[in-house]
Design a protein around this motif. Sequence first.
Motif: not given
Ligand code: FDA
Length: 305
Positions: A186, A224, A290
Amino acid sequence: MLRSLFLAAAGSARLERLVESAPVSKGMVRRFVAGGSAEEAMRASRELADDGLAISLDHLGEDTETAEQARAARDEYVSLLTRLHDSGLTPAAEVSVKLSALGQRLDEKLARENARAICAAAAEAGTTVTLDAEDHTTTDATLETLLELRKDFPGTGAVLQAYLRRTEGDCRELAVAGSRVRLCKGAYAEPESVAFQSPLDVDKSYVRCLNILMSGAGYPMVATHDPRLIAIAEDRARWFDRSTGEYEFQLLYGVRPEEQARLAGGGHTVRVYLPYGRQWYGYLMRRLAERPANVAFFVKAVSSR
Ligand code: FDA
């Protein structure tokens, strides 16, 4: 703190004009966005497909203000789907759609009709549509639209956000045969009354939701970049006896490309969410919110000018 600042900035029209006109934004945008035109999106899709990755294309745009803009967004998707089909990129490529871009805030019926036209074009092109999740005030309306669309287009996918307290319940409702559910953490600024606030609570909710989806009858789409959650998803897939074609991983364009390649190399279906278009401001602000490293990259780009 930084997260809240960027999420607040995402809603500021004044800041939007400022950032969009700054040439320094370009490098940052290029990292996360395929380009301004469908042509550039097609080119990036081809490259991803050649690397064995599936794609979900998002034409950037949200909070449409007029019915004409909403219809233009619809037409863009319909024409994109035809091009994807004609270039042989379907079914590897599908599209992701924000109902707000189709006029949800103006007129729910109009947004639904526009979404229906996109689903029909996707079916014609041999692919699917996934409805993005936006802020919590739209969740009920979006899920109602999803259920309507699924009557005629059963492949239409939903996005559920693990930070919302309601989402475990939504997962239970949607973990049924044929149901495609993209689970993400999210990305919007949400009040405590509706959303978990601490990263740990969001992660715990994500795992509970993942358990429901992986043990259910639907098709989980694990969206994710979080290494811990990806490892847990791999584990749950094994535990619930799902073969690699019975779930998929999804990551954003430009984020952890090496992990995208690793997962695909391991036989997983990996779909890259590929945004394109000129209205990149809100999307970019959410990506900056993020991850502090992304902000450092942005600041470096600004200060090197
Ligand atoms: P988080 O941001 O907590 O990151 C966890 C860990 O991932 C980090 O500590 C790091 O280790 C690794 N990481 C993350 N980014 C990195 C980077 N740039 N480089 C290296 N490592 C990295 N949201 C929403 O509200 N509505 C929606 O419709 C969607 N749709 C959507 C589709 C898809 C395919 C994805 C992947 C994401 C979304 N999102 C979304 C966004 C989602 O809600 C979220 O904000 C982002 O994916 C970031 O969350 P993470 O799960 O990656 O974890």
